[in-house]
Scaffold this active site. Structure first.
Site, PDB file in Angstrom:
ATOM      1  N   SER A   1      -0.786  -1.461  -9.284  1.00 48.17           N
ATOM      2  CA  SER A   1       0.318  -2.284  -9.791  1.00 48.17           C
ATOM      3  C   SER A   1       0.581  -1.964 -11.256  1.00 48.17           C
ATOM      4  O   SER A   1      -0.339  -1.591 -12.003  1.00 48.17           O
ATOM      5  CB  SER A   1      -0.102  -3.745  -9.654  1.00 48.17           C
ATOM      6  OG  SER A   1       0.725  -4.576 -10.433  1.00 48.17           O
TER       7      SER A   1
ATOM      8  N   TYR B   1      -6.584 -11.001 -10.476  1.00 49.47           N
ATOM      9  CA  TYR B   1      -5.866 -10.081  -9.568  1.00 49.47           C
ATOM     10  C   TYR B   1      -5.634  -8.743 -10.271  1.00 49.47           C
ATOM     11  O   TYR B   1      -5.956  -7.673  -9.750  1.00 49.47           O
ATOM     12  CB  TYR B   1      -4.517 -10.688  -9.124  1.00 49.47           C
ATOM     13  CG  TYR B   1      -3.590  -9.644  -8.533  1.00 49.47           C
ATOM     14  CD1 TYR B   1      -3.834  -9.125  -7.264  1.00 49.47           C
ATOM     15  CD2 TYR B   1      -2.502  -9.142  -9.263  1.00 49.47           C
ATOM     16  CE1 TYR B   1      -3.007  -8.136  -6.725  1.00 49.47           C
ATOM     17  CE2 TYR B   1      -1.684  -8.162  -8.735  1.00 49.47           C
ATOM     18  CZ  TYR B   1      -1.934  -7.669  -7.470  1.00 49.47           C
ATOM     19  OH  TYR B   1      -1.119  -6.686  -6.949  1.00 49.47           O
TER      20      TYR B   1
ATOM     21  N   LYS C   1      -7.220  -4.611  -9.710  1.00 48.04           N
ATOM     22  CA  LYS C   1      -6.486  -3.336  -9.616  1.00 48.04           C
ATOM     23  C   LYS C   1      -7.019  -2.342 -10.661  1.00 48.04           C
ATOM     24  O   LYS C   1      -7.197  -1.161 -10.381  1.00 48.04           O
ATOM     25  CB  LYS C   1      -4.978  -3.554  -9.816  1.00 48.04           C
ATOM     26  CG  LYS C   1      -4.322  -4.372  -8.715  1.00 48.04           C
ATOM     27  CD  LYS C   1      -4.365  -3.661  -7.375  1.00 48.04           C
ATOM     28  CE  LYS C   1      -3.782  -4.496  -6.257  1.00 48.04           C
ATOM     29  NZ  LYS C   1      -4.044  -3.970  -4.914  1.00 48.04           N
TER      30      LYS C   1
HETATM   31  P1  NAD Z   1       0.734  -8.572   1.671  1.00 45.72           P
HETATM   32  O1  NAD Z   1      -0.132  -9.744   1.391  1.00 45.72           O
HETATM   33  O2  NAD Z   1       2.019  -8.801   2.374  1.00 45.72           O
HETATM   34  O3  NAD Z   1      -0.087  -7.443   2.472  1.00 45.72           O
HETATM   35  C1  NAD Z   1      -1.468  -7.268   2.326  1.00 45.72           C
HETATM   36  C2  NAD Z   1      -2.054  -7.214   3.731  1.00 45.72           C
HETATM   37  O4  NAD Z   1      -3.476  -7.034   3.626  1.00 45.72           O
HETATM   38  C3  NAD Z   1      -1.843  -8.531   4.508  1.00 45.72           C
HETATM   39  O5  NAD Z   1      -1.320  -8.224   5.790  1.00 45.72           O
HETATM   40  C4  NAD Z   1      -3.238  -9.140   4.596  1.00 45.72           C
HETATM   41  O6  NAD Z   1      -3.401  -9.885   5.791  1.00 45.72           O
HETATM   42  C5  NAD Z   1      -4.114  -7.901   4.539  1.00 45.72           C
HETATM   43  N1  NAD Z   1      -5.478  -8.135   4.033  1.00 45.72           N
HETATM   44  C6  NAD Z   1      -5.833  -8.784   2.902  1.00 45.72           C
HETATM   45  N2  NAD Z   1      -7.172  -8.773   2.765  1.00 45.72           N
HETATM   46  C7  NAD Z   1      -7.672  -8.079   3.814  1.00 45.72           C
HETATM   47  C8  NAD Z   1      -8.973  -7.724   4.236  1.00 45.72           C
HETATM   48  N3  NAD Z   1     -10.055  -8.102   3.537  1.00 45.72           N
HETATM   49  N4  NAD Z   1      -9.128  -7.010   5.373  1.00 45.72           N
HETATM   50  C9  NAD Z   1      -8.039  -6.640   6.107  1.00 45.72           C
HETATM   51  N5  NAD Z   1      -6.784  -6.960   5.768  1.00 45.72           N
HETATM   52  C10 NAD Z   1      -6.589  -7.666   4.634  1.00 45.72           C
HETATM   53  O7  NAD Z   1       0.995  -7.844   0.270  1.00 45.72           O
HETATM   54  P2  NAD Z   1       1.997  -6.663  -0.093  1.00 45.72           P
HETATM   55  O8  NAD Z   1       3.031  -7.215  -0.995  1.00 45.72           O
HETATM   56  O9  NAD Z   1       2.401  -5.930   1.107  1.00 45.72           O
HETATM   57  O10 NAD Z   1       1.029  -5.782  -0.989  1.00 45.72           O
HETATM   58  C11 NAD Z   1       0.293  -4.683  -0.454  1.00 45.72           C
HETATM   59  C12 NAD Z   1      -0.600  -4.126  -1.540  1.00 45.72           C
HETATM   60  O11 NAD Z   1       0.194  -3.756  -2.664  1.00 45.72           O
HETATM   61  C13 NAD Z   1      -1.628  -5.131  -2.070  1.00 45.72           C
HETATM   62  O12 NAD Z   1      -2.830  -4.443  -2.346  1.00 45.72           O
HETATM   63  C14 NAD Z   1      -0.991  -5.643  -3.343  1.00 45.72           C
HETATM   64  O13 NAD Z   1      -1.946  -6.093  -4.261  1.00 45.72           O
HETATM   65  C15 NAD Z   1      -0.279  -4.391  -3.846  1.00 45.72           C
HETATM   66  N6  NAD Z   1       0.850  -4.685  -4.730  1.00 45.72           N
HETATM   67  C16 NAD Z   1       1.834  -5.535  -4.325  1.00 45.72           C
HETATM   68  C17 NAD Z   1       2.898  -5.836  -5.184  1.00 45.72           C
HETATM   69  C18 NAD Z   1       3.991  -6.777  -4.762  1.00 45.72           C
HETATM   70  O14 NAD Z   1       4.760  -7.195  -5.618  1.00 45.72           O
HETATM   71  N7  NAD Z   1       4.148  -7.116  -3.500  1.00 45.72           N
HETATM   72  C19 NAD Z   1       2.956  -5.240  -6.460  1.00 45.72           C
HETATM   73  C20 NAD Z   1       1.938  -4.362  -6.846  1.00 45.72           C
HETATM   74  C21 NAD Z   1       0.888  -4.091  -5.967  1.00 45.72           C
HETATM   75  C1  UD1 Z   2       3.879 -10.652 -10.763  1.00 40.94           C
HETATM   76  C2  UD1 Z   2       2.459 -10.529 -11.241  1.00 40.94           C
HETATM   77  C3  UD1 Z   2       1.979  -9.111 -11.023  1.00 40.94           C
HETATM   78  C4  UD1 Z   2       2.115  -8.732  -9.568  1.00 40.94           C
HETATM   79  C5  UD1 Z   2       3.565  -8.928  -9.141  1.00 40.94           C
HETATM   80  C6  UD1 Z   2       3.733  -8.715  -7.677  1.00 40.94           C
HETATM   81  C7  UD1 Z   2       2.227 -12.170 -13.019  1.00 40.94           C
HETATM   82  C8  UD1 Z   2       2.037 -12.386 -14.490  1.00 40.94           C
HETATM   83  N1  UD1 Z   2       2.370 -10.899 -12.638  1.00 40.94           N
HETATM   84  O1  UD1 Z   2       4.695  -9.777 -11.548  1.00 40.94           O
HETATM   85  O2  UD1 Z   2       0.619  -9.015 -11.399  1.00 40.94           O
HETATM   86  O3  UD1 Z   2       1.744  -7.376  -9.362  1.00 40.94           O
HETATM   87  O4  UD1 Z   2       3.974 -10.274  -9.416  1.00 40.94           O
HETATM   88  O5  UD1 Z   2       3.096  -9.690  -6.922  1.00 40.94           O
HETATM   89  O6  UD1 Z   2       2.258 -13.119 -12.241  1.00 40.94           O
HETATM   90  N2  UD1 Z   2      10.392 -15.674 -12.722  1.00 40.94           N
HETATM   91  C9  UD1 Z   2      11.141 -16.807 -12.953  1.00 40.94           C
HETATM   92  N3  UD1 Z   2      11.041 -17.848 -12.075  1.00 40.94           N
HETATM   93  C10 UD1 Z   2      10.230 -17.799 -10.965  1.00 40.94           C
HETATM   94  C11 UD1 Z   2       9.473 -16.618 -10.737  1.00 40.94           C
HETATM   95  C12 UD1 Z   2       9.585 -15.577 -11.642  1.00 40.94           C
HETATM   96  O7  UD1 Z   2      11.890 -16.887 -13.929  1.00 40.94           O
HETATM   97  O8  UD1 Z   2      10.189 -18.766 -10.197  1.00 40.94           O
HETATM   98  C13 UD1 Z   2      10.529 -14.538 -13.666  1.00 40.94           C
HETATM   99  C14 UD1 Z   2       9.225 -14.152 -14.340  1.00 40.94           C
HETATM  100  O9  UD1 Z   2       9.049 -14.877 -15.516  1.00 40.94           O
HETATM  101  C15 UD1 Z   2       9.455 -12.651 -14.575  1.00 40.94           C
HETATM  102  C16 UD1 Z   2      10.340 -12.227 -13.399  1.00 40.94           C
HETATM  103  O10 UD1 Z   2      10.935 -13.417 -12.904  1.00 40.94           O
HETATM  104  O11 UD1 Z   2      10.170 -12.430 -15.766  1.00 40.94           O
HETATM  105  C17 UD1 Z   2       9.585 -11.547 -12.264  1.00 40.94           C
HETATM  106  O12 UD1 Z   2       8.506 -12.384 -11.864  1.00 40.94           O
HETATM  107  P1  UD1 Z   2       7.614 -12.068 -10.575  1.00 40.94           P
HETATM  108  O13 UD1 Z   2       8.489 -11.788  -9.407  1.00 40.94           O
HETATM  109  O14 UD1 Z   2       6.608 -13.176 -10.439  1.00 40.94           O
HETATM  110  O15 UD1 Z   2       6.893 -10.699 -10.938  1.00 40.94           O
HETATM  111  P2  UD1 Z   2       6.001 -10.303 -12.214  1.00 40.94           P
HETATM  112  O16 UD1 Z   2       5.664 -11.481 -13.039  1.00 40.94           O
HETATM  113  O17 UD1 Z   2       6.669  -9.165 -12.891  1.00 40.94           O
END
Ligand code: NAD
Ligand code: UD1
Length: 337
Positions: A124, A149, A153
């Protein structure tokens, strides 16, 4: 030979599985449904017309992993499985360190014992911390994460880098995602958060559908053009295609490589609200609220390394991200039930 996708039932995993199947890969999905539902597997099959094996298992369960490796020939692992809520990680740090870090160590150990040494890992932009200026580049210092969290990472990135030092057969591609939003064009798969969403786009779509009364815009006094936080939103299908490109390269290389997956463009919270209003043809109620603790003003990528080396760049703009998020939410008001 198959590609094992951990966390393949989740938001980014399900979209990536669709693109992997469309590209002709054989996949196996492993998930424990900690944050997803079996329905997403049905929909991946429906969208692609292809079948795959599924194991309901936890990445911390070495025996269950060994069974998967014994029963299949696995060429590489795309590792999405992990817990991802920032506030939950603050209240349950041990659960996050155990699930994300111990889970990844357990998975790498079983992979190594079975001679499968290629992994694409979901990292991330959070690993850049708050000190680096945007656009963020892969060679900038990482660390200084502000919640467990983010720290998982950062630690996992370092564990994976260390793994590649003594054993030259290992190949790891670390993908640093910026802010994934949007959904598959079909409206059949998308993000299905538990409870009240913590992230911006699912919050907006739930306000639009009438589940939540208004959006809190968290801070309008940041040093950004309109005072609200700026992020690099990326369409989840672009992100999924980035994994296919990363995998293609990983299968022919070793060592550890890191890539940003972002668009390189920053949009403020109000930019996103207005783009969403245009896409959905409706007003979104919002109120200006205090800053959210731990948030930074501005975070966007320099995506040029992925373009140059992986031949990947994001194609979808903010309009399509909003249209597709809205199609998904309006067609599935209760998510994947
Ligand atoms: P998500 O929660 O939708 O998907 C994660 C999946 O992993 C889920 O289906 C969950 O059931 C499974 N899981 C969790 N722990 C497990 C375990 N111990 N064993 C087996 N399965 C398990 O999340 P996502 O948004 O699809 O994210 C996927 C990956 O990308 C994650 O590692 C997350 O941290 C990373 N990531 C997500 C974002 C985002 O904004 N969505 C941003 C940066 C990084
Ligand atoms: C967040 C996490 C980041 C994670 C990512 C995806 C934090 C500090 N960071 O990123 O670690 O990888 O989500 O899961 O939580 N906002 C509002 N109102 C809301 C929600 C968000 O104004 O109800 C604003 C936030 O202040 C930010 C932007 O929207 O400026 C994006 O927020 P968000 O979607 O939560 O993502 P990040 O904070 O960038």
């Amino acid at each position: 030979m198959s590609i094992l996708v951990t966390g393949g039932a989740g938001f980014i995993g399900s979209h990536t599985c669709v693109e992997l199947l469309n590209a002709g890969y054989d996949i196996i999905i492993l998930d424990n449904f900690a944050n997803s539902k079996p329905e997403s597997l049905k929909r991946i099959k429906e969208l692609t017309g292809k079948d795959f094996k599924f194991y309901e298992a936890d990445i911390r369960d070495a025996e269950a992993l060994q069974k998967i490796f014994s029963e299949n020939k696995i060429e590489a692992v795309i590792h999405f499985a992990g817990l991802k809520s920032v506030p939950q990680s603050i209240s349950q740090p041990l659960e996050y360190y155990d699930n994300n870090i111990a889970g990844t160590v357990c998975l790498c150990d079983v992979m190594s014992k079975n001679g499968c040494k290629k992994m694409v890992f979901s990292s991330s932009a959070t690993v850049y911390g708050s000190k680096n200026p945007s656009p963020l580049k892969e060679d900038m210092p990482t660390g200084g994460t502000t919640n467990p969290y983010g720290t998982t990472k950062y630690f996992i990135e370092n564990i994976l880098k260390d793994l590649c030092v003594p054993d030259k057969d290992w190949g790891v591609t670390i993908l640093r995602y910026f802010n994934p939003i949007g959904a598959h064009k079909s409206g059949r798969i998308g993000e299905d958060p538990n409870g009240i969403p913590g992230n911006l786009m699912p919050y907006i779509t739930q306000v639009a559908i009438g589940k939540l009364p208004h959006l809190n815009v968290c801070g309008n006094d940041y040093p950004t053009p309109d005072g609200t936080g700026v992020r690099d939103y990326i369409h989840v299908v672009d992100l999924a295609l980035g994994h296919v490109k990363a995998l293609e390269r990983l299968l022919r290389t070793n060592g550890c490589e890191v890539y940003n997956l972002g668009t390189g463009k920053g949009y403020s919270v109000l930019d996103v609200v207005h783009a969403f209003e245009k896409a959905a043809g409706m007003k979104v109620n919002y109120k200006i609220a205090p800053r959210r603790e731990g948030d930074i003003a501005c975070c966007y990528s320099d995506p040029s390394k992925a373009k140059e080396i992986l031949g990947w760049e994001a194609k979808y703009g903010i309009e399509e991200m909003c249209e597709d998020s809205w199609r998904w939410q309006s067609q599935n008001p209760n998510g994947l039930n």
